[in-house]
Design an enzyme around this catalytic site. Structure first.
Site, PDB file in Angstrom:
ATOM      1  N   ARG A  18       9.475  15.256 -14.507  1.00  0.00           N
ATOM      2  CA  ARG A  18      10.479  14.641 -15.375  1.00  0.00           C
ATOM      3  C   ARG A  18      10.090  13.251 -15.897  1.00  0.00           C
ATOM      4  O   ARG A  18      10.837  12.643 -16.635  1.00  0.00           O
ATOM      5  CB  ARG A  18      11.822  14.535 -14.629  1.00  0.00           C
ATOM      6  CG  ARG A  18      12.573  15.841 -14.583  1.00  0.00           C
ATOM      7  CD  ARG A  18      13.021  16.229 -15.994  1.00  0.00           C
ATOM      8  NE  ARG A  18      13.606  17.546 -16.040  1.00  0.00           N
ATOM      9  CZ  ARG A  18      14.916  17.793 -16.019  1.00  0.00           C
ATOM     10  NH1 ARG A  18      15.773  16.812 -15.927  1.00  0.00           N
ATOM     11  NH2 ARG A  18      15.340  19.029 -16.083  1.00  0.00           N
ATOM     12  N   HIS A  43      -3.791  13.084  -2.119  1.00  0.00           N
ATOM     13  CA  HIS A  43      -4.991  13.712  -2.673  1.00  0.00           C
ATOM     14  C   HIS A  43      -4.996  13.450  -4.181  1.00  0.00           C
ATOM     15  O   HIS A  43      -4.547  14.282  -4.967  1.00  0.00           O
ATOM     16  CB  HIS A  43      -4.940  15.223  -2.380  1.00  0.00           C
ATOM     17  CG  HIS A  43      -6.212  15.948  -2.681  1.00  0.00           C
ATOM     18  ND1 HIS A  43      -6.693  16.962  -1.884  1.00  0.00           N
ATOM     19  CD2 HIS A  43      -7.099  15.860  -3.696  1.00  0.00           C
ATOM     20  CE1 HIS A  43      -7.817  17.451  -2.386  1.00  0.00           C
ATOM     21  NE2 HIS A  43      -8.080  16.812  -3.492  1.00  0.00           N
ATOM     22  N   ARG A  45      -6.234  13.413  -7.859  1.00  0.00           N
ATOM     23  CA  ARG A  45      -7.222  14.190  -8.613  1.00  0.00           C
ATOM     24  C   ARG A  45      -7.459  13.495  -9.945  1.00  0.00           C
ATOM     25  O   ARG A  45      -6.605  12.725 -10.412  1.00  0.00           O
ATOM     26  CB  ARG A  45      -6.717  15.616  -8.814  1.00  0.00           C
ATOM     27  CG  ARG A  45      -6.721  16.420  -7.514  1.00  0.00           C
ATOM     28  CD  ARG A  45      -6.489  17.898  -7.770  1.00  0.00           C
ATOM     29  NE  ARG A  45      -6.868  18.695  -6.611  1.00  0.00           N
ATOM     30  CZ  ARG A  45      -6.059  18.968  -5.582  1.00  0.00           C
ATOM     31  NH1 ARG A  45      -4.839  18.476  -5.555  1.00  0.00           N
ATOM     32  NH2 ARG A  45      -6.483  19.703  -4.581  1.00  0.00           N
ATOM     33  N   HIS A  50      -0.870  15.257  -9.730  1.00  0.00           N
ATOM     34  CA  HIS A  50       0.031  15.110  -8.573  1.00  0.00           C
ATOM     35  C   HIS A  50       0.165  13.608  -8.285  1.00  0.00           C
ATOM     36  O   HIS A  50       0.898  12.916  -8.959  1.00  0.00           O
ATOM     37  CB  HIS A  50      -0.507  15.841  -7.339  1.00  0.00           C
ATOM     38  CG  HIS A  50      -0.959  17.255  -7.588  1.00  0.00           C
ATOM     39  ND1 HIS A  50      -2.112  17.778  -7.076  1.00  0.00           N
ATOM     40  CD2 HIS A  50      -0.383  18.256  -8.300  1.00  0.00           C
ATOM     41  CE1 HIS A  50      -2.240  19.039  -7.454  1.00  0.00           C
ATOM     42  NE2 HIS A  50      -1.214  19.357  -8.203  1.00  0.00           N
ATOM     43  N   GLU A  70      -7.593  11.823   0.592  1.00  0.00           N
ATOM     44  CA  GLU A  70      -8.558  12.913   0.520  1.00  0.00           C
ATOM     45  C   GLU A  70      -8.870  13.209  -0.937  1.00  0.00           C
ATOM     46  O   GLU A  70      -8.066  12.955  -1.836  1.00  0.00           O
ATOM     47  CB  GLU A  70      -8.010  14.166   1.220  1.00  0.00           C
ATOM     48  CG  GLU A  70      -6.748  14.697   0.575  1.00  0.00           C
ATOM     49  CD  GLU A  70      -6.205  15.964   1.238  1.00  0.00           C
ATOM     50  OE1 GLU A  70      -6.338  16.129   2.446  1.00  0.00           O
ATOM     51  OE2 GLU A  70      -5.624  16.778   0.496  1.00  0.00           O
ATOM     52  N   THR A 100      -5.981  24.048  -5.852  1.00  0.00           N
ATOM     53  CA  THR A 100      -5.965  23.374  -4.551  1.00  0.00           C
ATOM     54  C   THR A 100      -7.340  23.620  -3.925  1.00  0.00           C
ATOM     55  O   THR A 100      -8.074  24.497  -4.389  1.00  0.00           O
ATOM     56  CB  THR A 100      -4.816  23.902  -3.655  1.00  0.00           C
ATOM     57  OG1 THR A 100      -4.832  23.188  -2.417  1.00  0.00           O
ATOM     58  CG2 THR A 100      -4.931  25.392  -3.384  1.00  0.00           C
ATOM     59  N   HIS A 190      -4.652  23.037   5.677  1.00  0.00           N
ATOM     60  CA  HIS A 190      -4.498  23.982   4.576  1.00  0.00           C
ATOM     61  C   HIS A 190      -3.740  25.205   5.043  1.00  0.00           C
ATOM     62  O   HIS A 190      -4.183  25.926   5.925  1.00  0.00           O
ATOM     63  CB  HIS A 190      -5.820  24.409   3.930  1.00  0.00           C
ATOM     64  CG  HIS A 190      -5.703  24.389   2.429  1.00  0.00           C
ATOM     65  ND1 HIS A 190      -4.988  25.317   1.733  1.00  0.00           N
ATOM     66  CD2 HIS A 190      -6.156  23.494   1.513  1.00  0.00           C
ATOM     67  CE1 HIS A 190      -5.033  24.998   0.446  1.00  0.00           C
ATOM     68  NE2 HIS A 190      -5.718  23.899   0.278  1.00  0.00           N
ATOM     69  N   HIS A 214       2.139  21.635   1.527  1.00  0.00           N
ATOM     70  CA  HIS A 214       2.916  22.641   0.794  1.00  0.00           C
ATOM     71  C   HIS A 214       4.046  23.259   1.618  1.00  0.00           C
ATOM     72  O   HIS A 214       5.218  23.214   1.209  1.00  0.00           O
ATOM     73  CB  HIS A 214       1.963  23.732   0.272  1.00  0.00           C
ATOM     74  CG  HIS A 214       2.638  24.724  -0.596  1.00  0.00           C
ATOM     75  ND1 HIS A 214       2.915  24.471  -1.923  1.00  0.00           N
ATOM     76  CD2 HIS A 214       3.120  25.958  -0.335  1.00  0.00           C
ATOM     77  CE1 HIS A 214       3.537  25.510  -2.440  1.00  0.00           C
ATOM     78  NE2 HIS A 214       3.673  26.429  -1.501  1.00  0.00           N
TER      79      HIS A 214
HETATM   80  N1  PXP Z   1      -6.405  19.310   3.652  1.00  0.00           N
HETATM   81  C1  PXP Z   1      -7.008  19.279   2.445  1.00  0.00           C
HETATM   82  C2  PXP Z   1      -8.408  18.797   2.376  1.00  0.00           C
HETATM   83  C3  PXP Z   1      -6.319  19.666   1.287  1.00  0.00           C
HETATM   84  O1  PXP Z   1      -6.949  19.636   0.103  1.00  0.00           O
HETATM   85  C4  PXP Z   1      -4.981  20.077   1.394  1.00  0.00           C
HETATM   86  C5  PXP Z   1      -4.217  20.465   0.165  1.00  0.00           C
HETATM   87  O2  PXP Z   1      -4.162  19.410  -0.730  1.00  0.00           O
HETATM   88  C6  PXP Z   1      -4.388  20.089   2.673  1.00  0.00           C
HETATM   89  C7  PXP Z   1      -5.119  19.709   3.777  1.00  0.00           C
HETATM   90  C8  PXP Z   1      -2.960  20.491   2.885  1.00  0.00           C
HETATM   91  O3  PXP Z   1      -2.803  21.841   2.583  1.00  0.00           O
HETATM   92  P1  PXP Z   1      -1.343  22.454   2.443  1.00  0.00           P
HETATM   93  O4  PXP Z   1      -0.703  21.810   1.241  1.00  0.00           O
HETATM   94  O5  PXP Z   1      -1.582  23.921   2.249  1.00  0.00           O
HETATM   95  O6  PXP Z   1      -0.602  22.144   3.702  1.00  0.00           O
END
Ligand code: PXP
Length: 240
Positions: A18, A43, A45, A50, A70, A100, A190, A214
């Protein structure tokens, strides 16, 4: 006990939809800390779809827990990390248009590149973590190039968990044992969620930190952020 670092990229995605500042990335980060999370992960990019680079500068002085940045180490990312000096940088081999992260580093092929980067970050006191698949060879090379930790890419574990959790975790257990043997720290992340997290950390109780975005943010839609964070923390408590 394994520490929980909350990845707040999804909050930035929602805000960016938004154009204003609702929800506030900073407020959510501080609330995650208040509700018990031991760290915050972002993270950034290159297209800033994001987390924005400015978010990283804004968050750093306000956070009181561990800050983990990261991402793929292009020049802009490296400069950001060196300026902000978070507690930890996690190097991820994702291309700019990747939805991702979908794999870890080949630490053998990229050995020299990663070794030089790790040295640069270590020189200014930033802990380094290298995102790798659950592969003993990759862990060995990460240790050899001087990284402080590896982060195991847990998507394959999460994908197989419902079918056969023992089989799903087997390669992660082996990679984690190798990390312990080599004296290198261990993170994981992840697709970890309220269903698969406890088994992962019970089987590999020496995991230093999990970073979760997520699923945690999705759960918060139903449970609220406070209850959700407490539910994830409960998964990390190991009963002896
Ligand atoms: N670790 C790394 C290196 C990632 O790139 C991500 C996703 O941005 C995550 C952890 C977290 O993953 P999730 O969003 O699936 O919990």
């Amino acid at each position: 006990m394994t520490q929980l670092s909350v990845n707040i990229n999804k909050i930035a995605t929602l805000r960016n939809a938004r154009g204003g500042n609702n929800p506030s990335v900073l407020k959510v980060a501080l609330d995650c800390e208040r509700f018990g999370a031991q760290g915050i992960t972002v993270h950034p990019r290159p297209d800033e779809r994001h987390i924005r680079y400015q978010d990283v500068y804004d968050l750093c002085p306000e956070l009181t827990t561990e800050f983990n940045i990261e991402g793929y180490p292009n020049e802009r990312f490296i400069e950001l990390v060196l300026q902000v000096k978070p507690h930890q940088v996690t190097l991820v081999p994702d291309s700019p248009d990747q939805i991702t992260s979908n794999t870890g580093w080949d630490t053998k092929t990229h050995f020299d590149f990663l070794r030089d980067l790790v040295a640069r970050f270590n020189q200014v006191g930033i802990r380094t973590s290298i995102f790798v698949n659950a592969d003993i060879e990759m862990v060995k090379n990460a240790a050899k190039l001087g990284a402080d930790r590896v982060e195991l890419y847990t998507e394959p574990y999460a994908a197989q968990y419902a079918n056969n959790k023992e089989e799903a975790i087997a390669p992660f257990f082996e990679a984690a044992k190798e990390a312990r043997k080599l004296g290198i720290g261990l993170n994981a992340g992840h697709d970890l969620n309220l269903q698969n997290l406890a088994f992962f950390c019970q089987t590999i109780p020496w995991v230093d930190e999990v970073s979760i975005g997520h699923a945690l943010i999705c759960d918060a839609l139903y449970l609220g952020l406070d209850k959700t964070i407490k539910a994830y923390l409960a998964c990390l408590k190991i009963e002896n």
